[in-house]
Design a protein around this motif. Structure first.
Motif, PDB file in Angstrom:
ATOM      1  N   TRP A  95     -40.995 -19.856   5.868  1.00  0.00           N
ATOM      2  CA  TRP A  95     -39.823 -19.094   6.290  1.00  0.00           C
ATOM      3  C   TRP A  95     -39.040 -18.518   5.109  1.00  0.00           C
ATOM      4  O   TRP A  95     -38.461 -17.436   5.209  1.00  0.00           O
ATOM      5  N   ILE A  96     -39.038 -19.199   3.969  1.00  0.00           N
ATOM      6  CA  ILE A  96     -38.408 -18.630   2.770  1.00  0.00           C
ATOM      7  C   ILE A  96     -39.144 -17.369   2.336  1.00  0.00           C
ATOM      8  O   ILE A  96     -38.531 -16.335   2.018  1.00  0.00           O
ATOM      9  N   PHE A  97     -40.477 -17.420   2.344  1.00  0.00           N
ATOM     10  CA  PHE A  97     -41.242 -16.254   1.926  1.00  0.00           C
ATOM     11  C   PHE A  97     -41.228 -15.153   2.983  1.00  0.00           C
ATOM     12  O   PHE A  97     -41.438 -13.985   2.656  1.00  0.00           O
ATOM     13  N   ASN A  98     -40.992 -15.493   4.234  1.00  0.00           N
ATOM     14  CA  ASN A  98     -40.766 -14.441   5.229  1.00  0.00           C
ATOM     15  C   ASN A  98     -39.540 -13.617   4.869  1.00  0.00           C
ATOM     16  O   ASN A  98     -39.534 -12.385   5.007  1.00  0.00           O
ATOM     17  N   ILE A  99     -38.502 -14.294   4.407  1.00  0.00           N
ATOM     18  CA  ILE A  99     -37.286 -13.586   3.978  1.00  0.00           C
ATOM     19  C   ILE A  99     -37.585 -12.721   2.763  1.00  0.00           C
ATOM     20  O   ILE A  99     -37.127 -11.569   2.659  1.00  0.00           O
ATOM     21  N   PHE A 100     -38.369 -13.269   1.815  1.00  0.00           N
ATOM     22  CA  PHE A 100     -38.741 -12.494   0.630  1.00  0.00           C
ATOM     23  C   PHE A 100     -39.516 -11.231   1.015  1.00  0.00           C
ATOM     24  O   PHE A 100     -39.235 -10.135   0.505  1.00  0.00           O
ATOM     25  N   TRP A 101     -40.509 -11.391   1.897  1.00  0.00           N
ATOM     26  CA  TRP A 101     -41.312 -10.242   2.318  1.00  0.00           C
ATOM     27  C   TRP A 101     -40.457  -9.203   3.048  1.00  0.00           C
ATOM     28  O   TRP A 101     -40.619  -7.989   2.837  1.00  0.00           O
ATOM     29  N   LEU A 102     -39.553  -9.656   3.898  1.00  0.00           N
ATOM     30  CA  LEU A 102     -38.681  -8.727   4.617  1.00  0.00           C
ATOM     31  C   LEU A 102     -37.793  -7.960   3.658  1.00  0.00           C
ATOM     32  O   LEU A 102     -37.637  -6.729   3.771  1.00  0.00           O
ATOM     33  N   ALA A 103     -37.199  -8.665   2.697  1.00  0.00           N
ATOM     34  CA  ALA A 103     -36.314  -7.999   1.736  1.00  0.00           C
ATOM     35  C   ALA A 103     -37.078  -6.977   0.899  1.00  0.00           C
ATOM     36  O   ALA A 103     -36.598  -5.840   0.681  1.00  0.00           O
ATOM     37  N   THR A 135     -48.209  -7.296   5.904  1.00  0.00           N
ATOM     38  CA  THR A 135     -48.242  -8.685   5.423  1.00  0.00           C
ATOM     39  C   THR A 135     -47.109  -9.490   6.026  1.00  0.00           C
ATOM     40  O   THR A 135     -47.287 -10.645   6.428  1.00  0.00           O
ATOM     41  N   LEU A 136     -45.937  -8.885   6.110  1.00  0.00           N
ATOM     42  CA  LEU A 136     -44.791  -9.578   6.706  1.00  0.00           C
ATOM     43  C   LEU A 136     -45.070  -9.928   8.165  1.00  0.00           C
ATOM     44  O   LEU A 136     -44.790 -11.052   8.610  1.00  0.00           O
ATOM     45  N   ILE A 137     -45.618  -8.979   8.911  1.00  0.00           N
ATOM     46  CA  ILE A 137     -45.891  -9.220  10.342  1.00  0.00           C
ATOM     47  C   ILE A 137     -46.908 -10.346  10.520  1.00  0.00           C
ATOM     48  O   ILE A 137     -46.726 -11.248  11.341  1.00  0.00           O
TER      49      ILE A 137
END
Length: 487
Positions: A95-103, A135-137
């Motif tokens: 979930w931390i890296f989901n935030i990174f990918w989204l940003a 990648t985010l999806i």
């Protein structure tokens, strides 16, 4: 149900996409024109640098986790007592890296409109932004699968209700695999989840312990974890494909490979749901007032084909007479019972899963050849000359001995064909077979017994299924708990 295959396929797609993004971002950073990008548009340059870090970090972390799990290295450092913390860390990472990918994806996409003329290699940057969103999806989908089971795993049904207890008989596992895809699957699962015990629970005095009802439901429902069931159902032979319901194997190929090495023992990974089920069953049936051990190792016993063939034949005969399946029981009223015996070697101790050749090592001989009434010596027991087992793990523990110095105790969990059981509270020391019309003798706690006993009088009525190993309680621990050995 969230499929293990779907989760790992999604994770593999995420790893590939991360590599593509990281490679493209690195190419842009190292390209000579990147200096122009940095001079013309500092925000875009910083975003590409950040995306480079996120891409390579995701590729390395997710790739390493997948490799460690699929290669089997997982079993060497993930155990039942720390698997929860692994999943907490894994969910946090995702979930931390989901935030990174989204940003990163949002920032990169926001930098392109109206500025493409200022950006060298604008087409490459657009492709990078598209792959960042893909990648985010994919990563978010994998995260949602894991998060779904993390949040709801203890409250909703992740696994099909009450799957059949996995057996170590490849023939039986082949049947289970085929049944899951047949039109009769629902009926078979319903029968398998029914109560398979006909021994009544009793408590006739203050000094007597309640006899636990031994059912397949007891073993499987207690195994449902609150963390995840995505990886705990993998085939114990190949560790790559999810095992079929009612089996610890994924299909015929792995079953044939297992059978080729029989007799043998296979390590049951601590993360496997059956490890948790058997551990809970062991703990629930430990009724003595002594220190309750914690199982550290479990081995799946794979018997020879000729031994299993005799067992299956006798089971069919008992079933044809008793019609137990029609009563909602397993064929032949098959149940699970503990048996403690002597161990001359250190089979089962850490690093020792090979069988010794000594004819006087009861544990290895049972695993290798199954049970033999004629090897039980002149002392037959209170119910005559038979093979004695119990639904109470602590009672069977009293009969375990180590002929070599060891801090570990090994206990056998067996499949027993009880059929129609003759219940008695009295001793019958001269029995050579069950009373007429019965298939076994069930010692009921009461006048002479404090804990239950199950006795069969045929070698083909019982097969060893698992060897469980735990640290032997010390004399001091037993005394502090106020324990004593009782029959």
């Amino acid at each position: 149900m969230v499929s293990t295959k779907l989760y790992f396929r999604t994770t593999c797609v995420h790893i590939i996409c991360s590599l593509i993004v990281a490679g493209n971002a690195t190419w842009l950073v190292q390209k000579s024109t990147y200096g122009g990008i940095k001079h013309q548009y500092a925000q875009l340059a910083s975003t590409i640098q950040f995306l480079t870090f996120v891409g390579w970090a995701s590729f390395v972390i997710s790739g390493a986790e997948t490799f460690v799990f699929l290669s089997g290295l997982w079993n060497y450092f993930i155990f039942d007592d720390n698997v929860r913390w692994y999943f907490i860390g894994h969910v946090a990472y995702m979930w931390i890296f989901n935030i990174f990918w989204l940003a990163a994806a949002a920032s990169l996409s926001n930098s392109i409109p109206g500025n493409c003329s200022l950006i060298d290699e604008c087409g490459k940057v657009k492709s990078l932004a598209a792959f960042a969103w893909i990648t985010l999806i994919v990563f978010a989908a994998a995260s949602c699968m894991l998060g779904y089971q993390w949040i709801f795993g203890g409250n909703i049904q992740i696994r099909p209700q009450d799957p059949v207890l996995p057996t170590t008989n490849p023939e039986a596992n082949t049947s289970a695999i085929n049944n899951t895809t047949s039109s009769n699957a629902s009926k078979i699962n319903q029968v398998a989840s029914s109560n398979v015990s006909t021994v009544a629970s009793r408590q006739t005095g203050s000094g007597l312990k309640r006899v636990p009802t031994v059912t397949s439901k007891t073993l499987t429902t207690s195994a449902a974890p609150s963390t995840s069931s995505l990886i705990e159902r993998l085939c114990i032979q190949c560790s790559k494909v999810e095992s079929a319901d009612g089996s610890v194997y994924c299909g015929a190929d792995c079953i044939l490979q297992v059978r080729a090495g029989a007799p043998r023992m296979m390590v049951l990974p601590a993360a496997h749901y059956m490890f948790r089920a058997i551990s809970d069953f062991f703990s629930q049936t430990w009724l003595h007032n002594t220190t309750k051990p914690v199982i550290q190792y479990i081995y799946v016993i794979v018997s020879k084909e000729e031994n299993d063939k005799m067992y299956r034949g006798y089971r069919e005969g008992v079933e044809s007479v008793g019609k137990f399946r029609e009563q909602g029981l397993k064929d032949g009223n098959e149940q699970f019972r503990w048996h403690g015996t002597s161990r001359e070697c250190k089979v089962g101790d850490p690093g020792n899963n090979g069988l010794c050749e000594s004819i006087s090592c009861a544990t290895c001989n049972i695993i290798r050849h199954s049970y033999d009434i004629d090897r039980f010596g002149p002392r037959w027991g209170r119910f005559g000359k038979g093979i004695y087992t119990s639904a109470t793990s602590s009672k069977s523990n009293d009969y375990t001995t180590n002929n070599q110095e060891s801090n570990w105790t090994a206990l056998l969990l067996n499949s027993v064909l009880i059929g129609r059981g003759f219940e008695t509270k009295e001793n019958h020391e001269t029995l050579l077979q069950p009373p007429e019309g019965y298939d076994s003798v069930l010692g009921v706690p009461g006048e002479t017994l404090n804990y239950d006993e199950t006795v069969v009088y045929r070698n083909d009525a019982i097969r060893p299924a698992y060897l469980v190993v735990y640290l032997t309680p010390t004399t001091q621990e037993i005394e502090e708990a106020g324990g004593e050995i009782q029959e």
